[in-house]
Design an enzyme around this catalytic site. Structure first.
Site, PDB file in Angstrom:
ATOM      1  N   ALA A  20      41.195  41.306  50.832  1.00 28.99           N
ATOM      2  CA  ALA A  20      40.850  40.554  52.056  1.00 28.99           C
ATOM      3  C   ALA A  20      41.753  40.922  53.230  1.00 28.99           C
ATOM      4  O   ALA A  20      41.393  40.717  54.389  1.00 28.99           O
ATOM      5  CB  ALA A  20      40.924  39.054  51.804  1.00 28.99           C
ATOM      6  N   ARG A  49      51.872  50.029  42.703  1.00 25.86           N
ATOM      7  CA  ARG A  49      51.042  50.994  43.425  1.00 25.86           C
ATOM      8  C   ARG A  49      51.971  51.948  44.182  1.00 25.86           C
ATOM      9  O   ARG A  49      53.135  51.607  44.423  1.00 25.86           O
ATOM     10  CB  ARG A  49      50.173  50.284  44.457  1.00 25.86           C
ATOM     11  CG  ARG A  49      49.149  49.372  43.844  1.00 25.86           C
ATOM     12  CD  ARG A  49      48.275  48.742  44.937  1.00 25.86           C
ATOM     13  NE  ARG A  49      47.342  47.818  44.350  1.00 25.86           N
ATOM     14  CZ  ARG A  49      47.118  46.571  44.792  1.00 25.86           C
ATOM     15  NH1 ARG A  49      47.762  46.115  45.840  1.00 25.86           N
ATOM     16  NH2 ARG A  49      46.252  45.801  44.188  1.00 25.86           N
ATOM     17  N   ARG A 142      41.167  51.467  49.967  1.00 29.28           N
ATOM     18  CA  ARG A 142      42.604  51.354  49.691  1.00 29.28           C
ATOM     19  C   ARG A 142      43.055  52.382  48.660  1.00 29.28           C
ATOM     20  O   ARG A 142      44.235  52.732  48.596  1.00 29.28           O
ATOM     21  CB  ARG A 142      42.901  49.928  49.212  1.00 29.28           C
ATOM     22  CG  ARG A 142      44.358  49.595  49.124  1.00 29.28           C
ATOM     23  CD  ARG A 142      44.593  48.108  48.965  1.00 29.28           C
ATOM     24  NE  ARG A 142      44.156  47.606  47.667  1.00 29.28           N
ATOM     25  CZ  ARG A 142      44.192  46.324  47.305  1.00 29.28           C
ATOM     26  NH1 ARG A 142      44.644  45.410  48.150  1.00 29.28           N
ATOM     27  NH2 ARG A 142      43.790  45.941  46.117  1.00 29.28           N
ATOM     28  N   ARG A 153      38.130  42.688  40.412  1.00 29.13           N
ATOM     29  CA  ARG A 153      38.517  42.061  41.675  1.00 29.13           C
ATOM     30  C   ARG A 153      37.309  41.504  42.427  1.00 29.13           C
ATOM     31  O   ARG A 153      37.379  40.440  43.030  1.00 29.13           O
ATOM     32  CB  ARG A 153      39.313  43.069  42.536  1.00 29.13           C
ATOM     33  CG  ARG A 153      40.748  43.159  42.102  1.00 29.13           C
ATOM     34  CD  ARG A 153      41.437  44.460  42.465  1.00 29.13           C
ATOM     35  NE  ARG A 153      42.608  44.610  41.610  1.00 29.13           N
ATOM     36  CZ  ARG A 153      43.822  44.158  41.902  1.00 29.13           C
ATOM     37  NH1 ARG A 153      44.045  43.590  43.059  1.00 29.13           N
ATOM     38  NH2 ARG A 153      44.809  44.271  41.050  1.00 29.13           N
ATOM     39  N   ASN A 176      38.753  37.677  58.143  1.00 29.35           N
ATOM     40  CA  ASN A 176      39.361  38.936  58.578  1.00 29.35           C
ATOM     41  C   ASN A 176      38.280  39.996  58.802  1.00 29.35           C
ATOM     42  O   ASN A 176      38.044  40.853  57.969  1.00 29.35           O
ATOM     43  CB  ASN A 176      40.383  39.423  57.547  1.00 29.35           C
ATOM     44  CG  ASN A 176      41.057  40.721  57.972  1.00 29.35           C
ATOM     45  OD1 ASN A 176      41.014  41.090  59.148  1.00 29.35           O
ATOM     46  ND2 ASN A 176      41.675  41.400  57.019  1.00 29.35           N
TER      47      ASN A 176
HETATM   48  P1  ADP Z   1      45.036  42.234  50.014  1.00 27.52           P
HETATM   49  O1  ADP Z   1      46.525  42.214  50.186  1.00 27.52           O
HETATM   50  O2  ADP Z   1      44.394  40.950  50.413  1.00 27.52           O
HETATM   51  O3  ADP Z   1      44.621  42.669  48.630  1.00 27.52           O
HETATM   52  P2  ADP Z   1      45.140  44.540  51.817  1.00 27.52           P
HETATM   53  O4  ADP Z   1      46.015  44.027  52.900  1.00 27.52           O
HETATM   54  O5  ADP Z   1      45.747  45.506  50.839  1.00 27.52           O
HETATM   55  O6  ADP Z   1      44.443  43.332  51.024  1.00 27.52           O
HETATM   56  O7  ADP Z   1      43.850  45.182  52.525  1.00 27.52           O
HETATM   57  C1  ADP Z   1      42.875  45.900  51.761  1.00 27.52           C
HETATM   58  C2  ADP Z   1      42.446  47.138  52.542  1.00 27.52           C
HETATM   59  O8  ADP Z   1      41.691  46.739  53.689  1.00 27.52           O
HETATM   60  C3  ADP Z   1      43.628  47.958  53.061  1.00 27.52           C
HETATM   61  O9  ADP Z   1      43.318  49.337  52.929  1.00 27.52           O
HETATM   62  C4  ADP Z   1      43.719  47.531  54.533  1.00 27.52           C
HETATM   63  O10 ADP Z   1      44.250  48.568  55.339  1.00 27.52           O
HETATM   64  C5  ADP Z   1      42.263  47.258  54.883  1.00 27.52           C
HETATM   65  N1  ADP Z   1      42.061  46.218  55.916  1.00 27.52           N
HETATM   66  C6  ADP Z   1      42.711  45.037  56.049  1.00 27.52           C
HETATM   67  N2  ADP Z   1      42.217  44.330  57.096  1.00 27.52           N
HETATM   68  C7  ADP Z   1      41.229  45.076  57.621  1.00 27.52           C
HETATM   69  C8  ADP Z   1      40.320  44.887  58.738  1.00 27.52           C
HETATM   70  N3  ADP Z   1      40.326  43.776  59.501  1.00 27.52           N
HETATM   71  N4  ADP Z   1      39.433  45.860  59.002  1.00 27.52           N
HETATM   72  C9  ADP Z   1      39.382  46.981  58.229  1.00 27.52           C
HETATM   73  N5  ADP Z   1      40.209  47.229  57.173  1.00 27.52           N
HETATM   74  C10 ADP Z   1      41.119  46.280  56.865  1.00 27.52           C
HETATM   75  P1  5GP Z   2      47.443  42.528  43.567  1.00 27.00           P
HETATM   76  O1  5GP Z   2      47.377  43.125  42.195  1.00 27.00           O
HETATM   77  O2  5GP Z   2      46.291  42.990  44.441  1.00 27.00           O
HETATM   78  O3  5GP Z   2      48.787  42.679  44.217  1.00 27.00           O
HETATM   79  O4  5GP Z   2      47.227  40.949  43.400  1.00 27.00           O
HETATM   80  C1  5GP Z   2      46.112  40.458  42.713  1.00 27.00           C
HETATM   81  C2  5GP Z   2      45.999  38.974  42.963  1.00 27.00           C
HETATM   82  O5  5GP Z   2      47.122  38.307  42.392  1.00 27.00           O
HETATM   83  C3  5GP Z   2      45.980  38.599  44.441  1.00 27.00           C
HETATM   84  O6  5GP Z   2      44.964  37.614  44.628  1.00 27.00           O
HETATM   85  C4  5GP Z   2      47.337  37.983  44.669  1.00 27.00           C
HETATM   86  O7  5GP Z   2      47.299  36.970  45.677  1.00 27.00           O
HETATM   87  C5  5GP Z   2      47.607  37.360  43.316  1.00 27.00           C
HETATM   88  N1  5GP Z   2      49.020  37.110  43.043  1.00 27.00           N
HETATM   89  C6  5GP Z   2      50.093  37.828  43.426  1.00 27.00           C
HETATM   90  N2  5GP Z   2      51.224  37.235  43.014  1.00 27.00           N
HETATM   91  C7  5GP Z   2      50.860  36.105  42.370  1.00 27.00           C
HETATM   92  C8  5GP Z   2      51.582  35.034  41.745  1.00 27.00           C
HETATM   93  O8  5GP Z   2      52.796  34.998  41.686  1.00 27.00           O
HETATM   94  N3  5GP Z   2      50.839  34.047  41.201  1.00 27.00           N
HETATM   95  C9  5GP Z   2      49.485  34.030  41.240  1.00 27.00           C
HETATM   96  N4  5GP Z   2      48.868  32.986  40.681  1.00 27.00           N
HETATM   97  N5  5GP Z   2      48.774  34.999  41.824  1.00 27.00           N
HETATM   98  C10 5GP Z   2      49.456  36.026  42.383  1.00 27.00           C
END
Ligand code: ADP
Ligand code: 5GP
Length: 196
Positions: A20, A49, A142, A153, A176
């Site tokens: 998001a 990552r 991403r 996801r 967003n």
């Molecule tokens: P999350 O932390 O919620 O998992 P990210 O911040 O990693 O999501 O965002 C997912 C992908 O979407 C990234 O590659 C980011 O650069 C892109 N992104 C985020 N916001 C926007 C937006 N408003 N428009 C287009 N791409 C976006």
């Molecule tokens: P990512 O693997 O993309 O970093 O995270 C996957 C999901 O786990 C995301 O929805 C993120 O908000 C959630 N997450 C990250 N840290 C925590 C945590 O400490 N507790 C819980 N419940 N969710 C988390």
């Protein structure tokens, strides 16, 4: 859970489907207000990552060590997401509170439910993608997840979006779509009175 500084500022819990844009907005906030906010560094059993750092983005751990910390009562909340475990340790939140900063938690919905049952007195923000289709594009763009992880996801995203419809569960929902617009709203929630 041990008390975490009763006179500390209210923590902010940001949630929303994976992809998001939570990390994108949080990075901006933490870069612009380094002395005001502190990130609650969660534990996770998922692999780092590219570009992620141990101790900054997450504490990367294995299932055994994670479950040991669960048994010791070391987590405020924890949940399984996809095939991995994630949790907010008491220490992660306390470390931020101890230096007088607003603690920011980035967690999924089971964690949100658990935090609501604690005395953290957090504010809750939900970041919503414009659509599931655009979310899928962003997750793919991403280039950080396997096809299986992307499917997990997306399935979880539908649960998160459904849960977010529960009245009163979030203090604010930000869509967003345009990043700059989302940033303005996000900053206003976190630092009221700063706009434009
Ligand atoms: P999350 O932390 O919620 O998992 P990210 O911040 O990693 O999501 O965002 C997912 C992908 O979407 C990234 O590659 C980011 O650069 C892109 N992104 C985020 N916001 C926007 C937006 N408003 N428009 C287009 N791409 C976006
Ligand atoms: P990512 O693997 O993309 O970093 O995270 C996957 C999901 O786990 C995301 O929805 C993120 O908000 C959630 N997450 C990250 N840290 C925590 C945590 O400490 N507790 C819980 N419940 N969710 C988390």
């Amino acid at each position: 859970m041990p008390p975490i500084g009763a006179d500390r500022p209210r923590p902010i819990v940001i949630s929303g489907p994976s992809g998001a844009g939570k990390s994108t907005l949080l990075k901006r906030l933490l870069d612009q207000y380094p002395d005001r906010f502190g990130f609650s560094v969660s534990h996770t059993t998922r692999a780092p990552r590219t570009g992620e750092e141990h101790g900054k983005h997450y504490h990367y751990t294995d299932k055994e060590a994670f479950m040991k910390l669960v048994d010791e009562g070391g987590f405020i909340e924890h949940a399984q997401f996809g095939s991995n475990l994630y949790g907010t340790s008491v220490k992660a939140v306390k470390d931020v509170a101890d230096v007088g900063r607003v603690c920011i938690l980035d967690i999924e919905m089971e964690g949100v439910k658990q935090v609501k049952k604690t005395d953290l007195n957090a504010r809750f923000l939900f970041l919503q993608p414009p659509s599931v289709e655009i979310l899928e594009q962003r997750l793919r763009g991403r280039e950080s997840d396997t096809e299986e992880a992307i499917q997990q996801r997306l399935a979880q995203a539908r649960n998160e979006l459904e849960f977010a419809k529960t009245p009163g569960v979030h203090d604010q929902i930000i869509v967003n779509d345009d990043l700059e617009k989302a940033w303005t709203e996000f900053r206003e929630f976190c630092v009221p009175g700063q706009a434009p």
